[in-house]
Design an enzyme around this catalytic site. Sequence first.
Site, PDB file in Angstrom:
ATOM      1  N   ILE A   1      -9.354   1.670 -24.699  1.00 27.07           N
ATOM      2  CA  ILE A   1      -9.737   1.713 -23.369  1.00 27.07           C
ATOM      3  C   ILE A   1      -9.636   2.316 -22.251  1.00 27.07           C
ATOM      4  O   ILE A   1     -10.088   3.059 -21.632  1.00 27.07           O
ATOM      5  CB  ILE A   1      -9.544  -0.165 -23.386  1.00 27.07           C
TER       6      ILE A   1
ATOM      7  N   ALA B   1      -5.699  -5.251 -18.250  1.00 31.97           N
ATOM      8  CA  ALA B   1      -5.202  -5.552 -19.924  1.00 31.97           C
ATOM      9  C   ALA B   1      -4.338  -7.237 -19.632  1.00 31.97           C
ATOM     10  O   ALA B   1      -5.264  -8.164 -20.321  1.00 31.97           O
ATOM     11  CB  ALA B   1      -3.278  -4.431 -19.767  1.00 31.97           C
ATOM     12  N   ARG B   2      -3.422  -7.271 -19.021  1.00 29.89           N
ATOM     13  CA  ARG B   2      -2.922  -8.291 -18.961  1.00 29.89           C
ATOM     14  C   ARG B   2      -1.909  -9.058 -18.300  1.00 29.89           C
ATOM     15  O   ARG B   2      -1.061  -7.991 -17.239  1.00 29.89           O
ATOM     16  CB  ARG B   2      -1.894  -8.341 -20.564  1.00 29.89           C
TER      17      ARG B   2
ATOM     18  N   ASP C   1      -8.699  -7.779 -12.579  1.00 27.90           N
ATOM     19  CA  ASP C   1      -9.275  -8.699 -13.213  1.00 27.90           C
ATOM     20  C   ASP C   1      -8.150  -9.291 -14.578  1.00 27.90           C
ATOM     21  O   ASP C   1      -9.046 -10.889 -15.062  1.00 27.90           O
ATOM     22  CB  ASP C   1      -9.961  -8.002 -14.540  1.00 27.90           C
TER      23      ASP C   1
ATOM     24  N   GLU D   1      -3.070 -17.938 -16.313  1.00 26.78           N
ATOM     25  CA  GLU D   1      -4.730 -17.705 -15.852  1.00 26.78           C
ATOM     26  C   GLU D   1      -4.898 -19.020 -16.327  1.00 26.78           C
ATOM     27  O   GLU D   1      -4.497 -19.452 -17.258  1.00 26.78           O
ATOM     28  CB  GLU D   1      -5.963 -16.615 -16.392  1.00 26.78           C
TER      29      GLU D   1
ATOM     30  N   HIS E   1     -11.136 -12.639 -14.597  1.00 25.34           N
ATOM     31  CA  HIS E   1     -11.213 -11.806 -16.022  1.00 25.34           C
ATOM     32  C   HIS E   1     -12.078 -12.182 -17.137  1.00 25.34           C
ATOM     33  O   HIS E   1     -12.507 -12.379 -17.946  1.00 25.34           O
ATOM     34  CB  HIS E   1      -9.484 -12.702 -17.106  1.00 25.34           C
ATOM     35  N   ILE E   2     -12.896 -11.040 -16.388  1.00 23.28           N
ATOM     36  CA  ILE E   2     -15.133 -10.925 -16.723  1.00 23.28           C
ATOM     37  C   ILE E   2     -14.632  -9.707 -17.768  1.00 23.28           C
ATOM     38  O   ILE E   2     -15.761  -8.934 -18.169  1.00 23.28           O
ATOM     39  CB  ILE E   2     -15.508 -11.315 -15.745  1.00 23.28           C
ATOM     40  N   GLY E   3     -13.706  -9.478 -18.126  1.00 20.49           N
ATOM     41  CA  GLY E   3     -13.756  -7.392 -19.057  1.00 20.49           C
ATOM     42  C   GLY E   3     -14.883  -7.116 -20.285  1.00 20.49           C
ATOM     43  O   GLY E   3     -15.552  -6.502 -20.228  1.00 20.49           O
ATOM     44  N   SER E   4     -15.121  -8.738 -20.820  1.00 13.99           N
ATOM     45  CA  SER E   4     -15.720  -9.282 -22.044  1.00 13.99           C
ATOM     46  C   SER E   4     -16.814  -9.773 -21.241  1.00 13.99           C
ATOM     47  O   SER E   4     -17.814 -10.164 -22.883  1.00 13.99           O
ATOM     48  CB  SER E   4     -15.311  -9.523 -23.259  1.00 13.99           C
TER      49      SER E   4
END
Length: 333
Positions: free
Chosen positions: A167, A246-247, A271, A276, A294-297
Amino acid sequence: MNSSDQTIATPRRRLLITGVPPQKVIDRAEASFDVTLWREPTPIGARLAGEAQGHDAVLVMPGDKLDAACIGALPRSVQVLATYSVGFDHIDLAAATARRLPVFNTPDVLTESVADLALFLILAAARDTTSAERTLREGRWGPWAPTSMLGRSLQDQRLGIFGMGRIGQAIARRALAFGMQLHYHNRSRLPAEREAGAVFHDTLEGMLAQSDVLCICAPSTPELRNAVDARRVACLPRGAMVVNVARGDLVDEPALFAAVHEGRVGAIGFDVYRNEPRIDPRWLDLPHATLLPHIGSATTEVRTAMGMTALDGVESHFAGRPAANLLNPETCH
């Protein structure tokens, strides 16, 4: 009919999926397994052991926390686990390995999607688009003025990439198109052909000092939790921007909040967060902040590919084939 002419159907293996994936993934799963879908909107959590009774495999969601006690309580029928994610910090991998329970994840398929979102967050932080949009929506948009709603250009800004894996490298390629100068910190230096011209720093502090924009792409490991703490935030140039795809546990959140309010950090784009989806409410009061859930994927193509990759792993286990997305290959010995 003679008994020799009779065939006995082999019972199909049963798969529990603790969420509802895209229809193409469901169709693929049902072609190979008897599938049970967990349709409740909450994580399955402590109820997993009971729901998994009689199932041969379980495909869990990132919000399902599988600690050692949860894994230990799984029925003996369960022979394999998969997670609908690249990250696996929600699974006690050591406990799964001790039980000789293979665990599969979904690497590679979301690299480009997360890198796209990282560039969006970098742009949003640089131009403070969240504040600008709020100005429009709240009816506060006044006459044009030379100094109203000013942001920054990305040209010649120094981008520090913390974690130069797949990434991080995809983000670097995109950032070059915006004329950014690249720096990175990684456990080890990459071969020159994979650096995209970025400057390697063997310490995180050294890279931070050269980062007008910090983009966090490192994996969540015990060693890296709270890596971006008050001491390291202080290494950034004043007014630097911070982006995290990332996290959440890589960042000391109270330290970041303080740095934003003090103006040491000029803008952020996040994100991912701790705890969460019940994030610290102080996030919502931060100025110059673009915050996403958290919409990265979160594209149809990627979420479908993730499900297919997870199923590849489960099917490979039952077929006795090797699989690159097996997280604990020692379970196969």
